[in-house]
Design an enzyme around this catalytic site. Structure first.
Site, PDB file in Angstrom:
ATOM      1  N   ARG A 238      -5.096 -10.877  -0.176  1.00 48.47           N
ATOM      2  CA  ARG A 238      -6.153  -9.958   0.267  1.00 48.47           C
ATOM      3  C   ARG A 238      -7.166 -10.764   1.071  1.00 48.47           C
ATOM      4  O   ARG A 238      -7.508 -11.909   0.712  1.00 48.47           O
ATOM      5  CB  ARG A 238      -6.864  -9.320  -0.934  1.00 48.47           C
ATOM      6  CG  ARG A 238      -6.089  -8.195  -1.613  1.00 48.47           C
ATOM      7  CD  ARG A 238      -5.984  -6.939  -0.735  1.00 48.47           C
ATOM      8  NE  ARG A 238      -5.285  -5.858  -1.401  1.00 48.47           N
ATOM      9  CZ  ARG A 238      -3.971  -5.619  -1.327  1.00 48.47           C
ATOM     10  NH1 ARG A 238      -3.188  -6.403  -0.599  1.00 48.47           N
ATOM     11  NH2 ARG A 238      -3.431  -4.597  -1.961  1.00 48.47           N
ATOM     12  N   GLU A 267     -10.624  -5.482   6.974  1.00 49.08           N
ATOM     13  CA  GLU A 267      -9.527  -4.781   7.655  1.00 49.08           C
ATOM     14  C   GLU A 267      -9.928  -3.379   8.099  1.00 49.08           C
ATOM     15  O   GLU A 267     -10.584  -2.693   7.320  1.00 49.08           O
ATOM     16  CB  GLU A 267      -8.332  -4.669   6.689  1.00 49.08           C
ATOM     17  CG  GLU A 267      -7.377  -5.795   6.860  1.00 49.08           C
ATOM     18  CD  GLU A 267      -6.264  -5.795   5.823  1.00 49.08           C
ATOM     19  OE1 GLU A 267      -5.700  -4.726   5.538  1.00 49.08           O
ATOM     20  OE2 GLU A 267      -5.979  -6.888   5.323  1.00 49.08           O
ATOM     21  N   HIS A 285      -1.282  -7.006   8.367  1.00 49.16           N
ATOM     22  CA  HIS A 285      -0.956  -6.581   6.985  1.00 49.16           C
ATOM     23  C   HIS A 285       0.459  -5.997   6.894  1.00 49.16           C
ATOM     24  O   HIS A 285       0.644  -4.818   6.581  1.00 49.16           O
ATOM     25  CB  HIS A 285      -2.007  -5.579   6.475  1.00 49.16           C
ATOM     26  CG  HIS A 285      -2.117  -5.569   4.978  1.00 49.16           C
ATOM     27  ND1 HIS A 285      -3.279  -5.340   4.293  1.00 49.16           N
ATOM     28  CD2 HIS A 285      -1.183  -5.770   4.008  1.00 49.16           C
ATOM     29  CE1 HIS A 285      -3.072  -5.391   2.981  1.00 49.16           C
ATOM     30  NE2 HIS A 285      -1.789  -5.645   2.787  1.00 49.16           N
TER      31      HIS A 285
HETATM   32  C1  GLV Z   1       0.033  -4.683  -0.238  1.00 41.34           C
HETATM   33  O1  GLV Z   1      -0.824  -5.304   0.277  1.00 41.34           O
HETATM   34  C2  GLV Z   1       0.146  -4.447  -1.643  1.00 41.34           C
HETATM   35  O2  GLV Z   1      -0.754  -4.823  -2.400  1.00 41.34           O
HETATM   36  O3  GLV Z   1       1.155  -3.855  -2.051  1.00 41.34           O
END
Ligand code: GLV
Length: 319
Positions: A238, A267, A285
């Site tokens: 993250r 983001e 992402h």
């Molecule tokens: C994606 O970022 C997830 O947490 O599945």
């Protein structure tokens, strides 16, 4: 029949499962659902199947009403969900661990290769129409064989990334809340260290810990300075685990060699300084973004919601 609200587009396989048992209201717009629209739509929902782009907090749970039984996140990370607020209201919260492990480790390792071998730089150079020819010292990167990978957060994705690194001849150290299964540690030759040691010994650092108050800016200016100037940092976990402004400064000033980022602090915004730097690879992402993985995630999220609505234990509850 219960009412299930799905907050964004998900693969049909999941919608079909939900529709076979319940009335489903699935947001189908090309953009994320707006907050006002979401608050309006969840009213009367018995289940919410949420995407990681939606904040599930007390306000949203109250807007749904007291009949809400389950919030099923289509993601392994659940920092978008206020889990205590769910628990206080007797709402079950679930996520999708396991099914996206390999896809996310692939992207982590892809970024490790892109960063250390300067693939993004090479691609940009060709597309910009710049003159180039093979040269002994042209775009030299850094080899992985015999180097050390430091894994921060040694859950399933961290272990899968370490397994790939081992196949590339790397040594593994890791920092984790708990010791991993000794058989897996032995298979990977992985040694548990504290974060300070990991920062100083690793040639590549890959982040795989969950995001929360304890990991906010876990990697900031001080931690970046502790790394070797030849170290590469990769983040597929993250964004806010890394202080993006500090990272941009460290990359610009040569405090570390390079970085690969799949996630960003704010983001979908990316720190403007990162956009001007050659020694960082930026991807939007994509960790779990394969047809197979996204389908498996959505189907698992549907199964979680369906189980709770049937009064059964969901396959993958949070906590
Ligand atoms: C994606 O970022 C997830 O947490 O599945």
């Amino acid at each position: 029949m219960s009412r299930v609200v799905v907050t964004g587009r998900v693969p049909d396989a999941a919608l079909e499962k939900l529709r076979a048992e319940h009335e489903v209201d699935a947001w189908a717009g090309p953009e994320s659902i707006g907050r006002e629209e979401l608050l309006r739509r969840v009213a009367g929902a018995d289940a919410i199947v949420s995407l990681l782009t939606e904040r599930v907090d007390g306000e949203l749970l109250d807007a749904a009403g007291p009949q809400l039984k389950v919030v099923s996140n289509v993601a392994v990370g659940y920092d978008n969900i206020n889990v205590p607020a769910c628990t206080e209201r007797g709402i079950v919260a679930t996520n999708t661990p396991g099914v996206l492990t390999e896809a996310t480790a692939d992207i982590a390792f892809g970024l490790i290769l892109m960063a250390t071998r300067r693939l993004g730089e090479g691609e940009r150079l060709i597309r910009a129409g710049q003159a180039w020819k093979w040269g002994m010292f042209f775009l030299l990167g850094s080899s992985l064989q015999g180097k050390t990978l430091g894994v921060v957060g040694m859950g399933g994705i961290g272990q899968a990334t370490a397994r790939r690194a081992k196949a590339f001849g790397m040594d593994i150290v890791y920092q984790s809340r708990s010791e991993i299964d000794p058989a897996i540690a032995a298979e990977l030759g992985a040694r548990r260290v504290d974060l300070d040691e990991l920062l100083t010994v690793s040639d590549v650092i890959s982040l795989h810990c969950p995001y929360g108050p304890a990991t906010h800016h876990l990697i900031g200016a001080e931690q970046l300075s502790a790394m070797k100037s030849s170290t590469y940092l990769v983040n597929t976990a993250r964004g806010p685990i890394v202080d993006e402004a500090a990272l941009a400064a460290a990359l610009r000033e040569g405090v570390i060699a390079g970085a690969g980022l799949d996630v960003f602090e704010h983001e979908p915004k990316v720190h403007p300084e990162l956009l001007d730097l050659e020694n960082v690879t930026l991807v939007p992402h994509l960790g779990s973004a394969t047809v197979e993985t996204r389908t498996a995630m959505a189907v698992l999220a549907a199964d979680n919601a369906l189980a709770v609505l049937r009064g059964e234990q969901p396959p993958t509850p949070i906590g």
